[in-house]
Write an enzyme that holds these catalytic residues in place. Structure first.
Site, PDB file in Angstrom:
ATOM      1  N   SER A 155      29.762  13.928  12.904  1.00 14.50           N
ATOM      2  CA  SER A 155      29.451  14.492  11.576  1.00 14.50           C
ATOM      3  C   SER A 155      28.017  14.998  11.549  1.00 14.50           C
ATOM      4  O   SER A 155      27.107  14.285  11.984  1.00 14.50           O
ATOM      5  CB  SER A 155      29.533  13.368  10.534  1.00 14.50           C
ATOM      6  OG  SER A 155      30.554  13.563   9.617  1.00 14.50           O
ATOM      7  N   CYS A 158      30.415  -7.651  12.242  1.00 15.09           N
ATOM      8  CA  CYS A 158      31.742  -7.744  12.836  1.00 15.09           C
ATOM      9  C   CYS A 158      32.589  -8.659  11.987  1.00 15.09           C
ATOM     10  O   CYS A 158      32.457  -9.873  12.067  1.00 15.09           O
ATOM     11  CB  CYS A 158      31.641  -8.296  14.249  1.00 15.09           C
ATOM     12  SG  CYS A 158      33.279  -8.536  14.918  1.00 15.09           S
ATOM     13  N   HIS A 161      25.911  15.382   9.021  1.00 16.03           N
ATOM     14  CA  HIS A 161      24.925  14.789   8.088  1.00 16.03           C
ATOM     15  C   HIS A 161      24.229  13.556   8.638  1.00 16.03           C
ATOM     16  O   HIS A 161      23.326  13.008   8.000  1.00 16.03           O
ATOM     17  CB  HIS A 161      25.579  14.485   6.736  1.00 16.03           C
ATOM     18  CG  HIS A 161      26.556  13.356   6.753  1.00 16.03           C
ATOM     19  ND1 HIS A 161      26.237  12.101   6.297  1.00 16.03           N
ATOM     20  CD2 HIS A 161      27.849  13.276   7.166  1.00 16.03           C
ATOM     21  CE1 HIS A 161      27.288  11.307   6.411  1.00 16.03           C
ATOM     22  NE2 HIS A 161      28.283  11.999   6.945  1.00 16.03           N
ATOM     23  N   THR A 188      35.391  11.917   9.811  1.00 21.39           N
ATOM     24  CA  THR A 188      36.660  11.314   9.379  1.00 21.39           C
ATOM     25  C   THR A 188      37.821  12.266   9.645  1.00 21.39           C
ATOM     26  O   THR A 188      38.868  11.856  10.158  1.00 21.39           O
ATOM     27  CB  THR A 188      36.585  10.941   7.873  1.00 21.39           C
ATOM     28  OG1 THR A 188      35.484  10.053   7.690  1.00 21.39           O
ATOM     29  CG2 THR A 188      37.855  10.274   7.387  1.00 21.39           C
ATOM     30  N   THR A 243      39.131  28.399   6.286  1.00 22.00           N
ATOM     31  CA  THR A 243      37.930  29.182   6.600  1.00 22.00           C
ATOM     32  C   THR A 243      36.790  28.249   6.985  1.00 22.00           C
ATOM     33  O   THR A 243      36.519  27.265   6.291  1.00 22.00           O
ATOM     34  CB  THR A 243      37.532  30.043   5.370  1.00 22.00           C
ATOM     35  OG1 THR A 243      38.675  30.815   5.020  1.00 22.00           O
ATOM     36  CG2 THR A 243      36.353  30.948   5.672  1.00 22.00           C
TER      37      THR A 243
HETATM   38  N1  PLP Z   1      32.160   6.958  12.359  1.00 24.28           N
HETATM   39  C1  PLP Z   1      31.005   6.314  12.249  1.00 24.28           C
HETATM   40  C2  PLP Z   1      30.534   5.464  13.384  1.00 24.28           C
HETATM   41  C3  PLP Z   1      30.241   6.427  11.089  1.00 24.28           C
HETATM   42  O1  PLP Z   1      29.093   5.779  10.998  1.00 24.28           O
HETATM   43  C4  PLP Z   1      30.720   7.236  10.040  1.00 24.28           C
HETATM   44  C5  PLP Z   1      29.965   7.344   8.783  1.00 24.28           C
HETATM   45  O2  PLP Z   1      29.248   6.458   8.375  1.00 24.28           O
HETATM   46  C6  PLP Z   1      31.947   7.902  10.213  1.00 24.28           C
HETATM   47  C7  PLP Z   1      32.633   7.749  11.386  1.00 24.28           C
HETATM   48  C8  PLP Z   1      32.508   8.786   9.140  1.00 24.28           C
HETATM   49  O3  PLP Z   1      31.678   9.869   8.934  1.00 24.28           O
HETATM   50  P1  PLP Z   1      31.975  10.868   7.729  1.00 24.28           P
HETATM   51  O4  PLP Z   1      31.931  10.049   6.476  1.00 24.28           O
HETATM   52  O5  PLP Z   1      30.905  11.878   7.799  1.00 24.28           O
HETATM   53  O6  PLP Z   1      33.324  11.432   7.942  1.00 24.28           O
END
Ligand code: PLP
Length: 360
Positions: free
Chosen positions: A199, A317, A201, A71, A234
């Site tokens: 990301s 969608c 995670h 994000t 940091t």
């Molecule tokens: N973009 C996509 C396609 C995602 O599936 C996600 C999280 O589900 C994100 C962006 C956002 O990831 P984060 O919440 O780790 O910032």
């Protein structure tokens, strides 16, 4: 419990959890310090960075920013483009995206509309769009940025990013590759975009760390200002080390995921009224998105939750008139055959009893 919601987040790989503890307990100095203790984390960071560069096909012309999440990376790119637009307003005020982006993209773009940016969305048919749709919409004289994901988080459908960048000329392209990294090969050179967001995670690194790739010295205005030039604050050293190790493991570890997915889809295909979204399309190997006629998808998620089987539901969608809701099953390399069989048995039971309440 059976966890099958890996597109939402994944377990931290136990080996990577050990690496995080090592980093946080023994190499906790600030990597930017002048002293040797801080610098001790450098070899681990260098290895992580080398791995991320290697597996995502980056080179010395590219920059990898360690961020807090996808994000942040996405918003940083949109903010950067907005900054340039505000500095030098021009006839180019358009961003092309699609209605099937993650809210991290859609809502970040919506926020730009207050500043005079126009967001134009590709038409979506059958849960995706084509390069031809893009060509019809694209006006290089009006377009500041193209912001499109590589893979959809709900359906797992892989979009024609490379075909679109081939048509984009000098216009900047950002791609949200969050659902693709660690699941399919992602060659940032070959795909042809200028910025990529992801990301940790989503591929067995912890939450709180992400990446933003800026290719080939593409223009960039930082979102966070402070001690470091492109992304102040940091760095989450342990997170960065974990992300490098996690991607390396994701790429190198042989996986049963495609076999397990097939097992599940073979079962679903036999169910009367079951629709697997994008079945014939190129999709992520770990994602199955389906609905069953006559059974509410939210009910399926609720029923499975009662059996301690964790999946998710959502709209593939929202913009399509069908507005179909579906159930998303997303596997990881920690998913076992026994778990898929338990899921299949639970679904058989559910279908047999239709809307009867599960026994607790
Ligand atoms: N973009 C996509 C396609 C995602 O599936 C996600 C999280 O589900 C994100 C962006 C956002 O990831 P984060 O919440 O780790 O910032």
């Amino acid at each position: 419990m059976i966890y099958l919601d890996n597109n939402a987040s994944t377990i931290v790989d136990p080996e990577i959890a050990e690496l995080i503890t090592l980093c946080n307990s023994q190499y906790y100095g600030n990597p930017n310090s002048a002293h040797d203790f801080g610098k001790k984390s450098h070899p681990m960071l260098t290895e992580a960075s080398d791995r991320l560069y290697y597996h995502l096909n980056m080179d010395m012309r590219d920059t990898l920013l360690i961020t807090s999440c996808a994000t942040e990376s996405i918003s940083s790119v949109h903010h950067s483009v907005l900054t340039d637009y505000l500095k030098t307003p021009s006839a180019k005020n358009r961003i092309i995206s699609s209605p099937i982006e993650h809210p991290a993209v859609l809502q970040s773009l919506e926020a730009l509309e207050d500043f005079g940016i126009e967001i134009v969305y590709l038409p979506v048919r059958d849960y995706s769009y084509t390069a031809e749709d893009f060509a019809e919409l694209f006006d290089p004289d009006k377009t500041l940025l193209i912001s499109l994901s590589l893979a959809n988080s709900e359906t797992g459908i892989i979009h024609p990013l490379k075909d679109i960048t081939a048509l984009s000329g000098d216009t900047l392209v950002h791609s949200d590759i969050t659902q693709a990294v660690g699941k399919i090969p992602v060659d940032t050179e070959d795909l042809g975009a200028d910025y990529y967001s992801f990301s940790g995670h989503k591929f067995h690194a912890p939450k709180g760390v992400g990446g933003l790739i800026i290719k080939n010295k593409a223009p960039f205005n930082p979102l966070l200002h402070g001690a470091n030039s492109y992304r102040a604050g940091t760095m989450n050293t342990a997170g960065a080390v974990a992300m490098g190790a996690a991607l390396h493991k994701a790429v190198k570890t042989p996986s049963d995921i495609p076999t397990l997915k097939k097992r599940l889809e073979d079962f679903l295909s036999e169910i009367e009224g079951c629709n697997i979204f994008g079945y014939d399309k190129d999709r992520l190997p770990n994602t199955v998105y389906f609905n069953i006629q006559g059974i509410d998808s939210d009910y399926i998620v609720w029923y499975l939750n009662k059996q301690n089987i964790y999946v998710s539901s959502g709209s593939a969608c929202k913009s399509q008139s069908s507005g179909q809701n579906g159930v998303r099953i997303s596997l990881s390399r920690f998913t076992s055959e026994a778990e898929i069989d338990t899921l299949i048995n639970a679904l058989k039971e559910l279908i047999k009893n239709k809307k009867a309440k599960p026994t607790l």
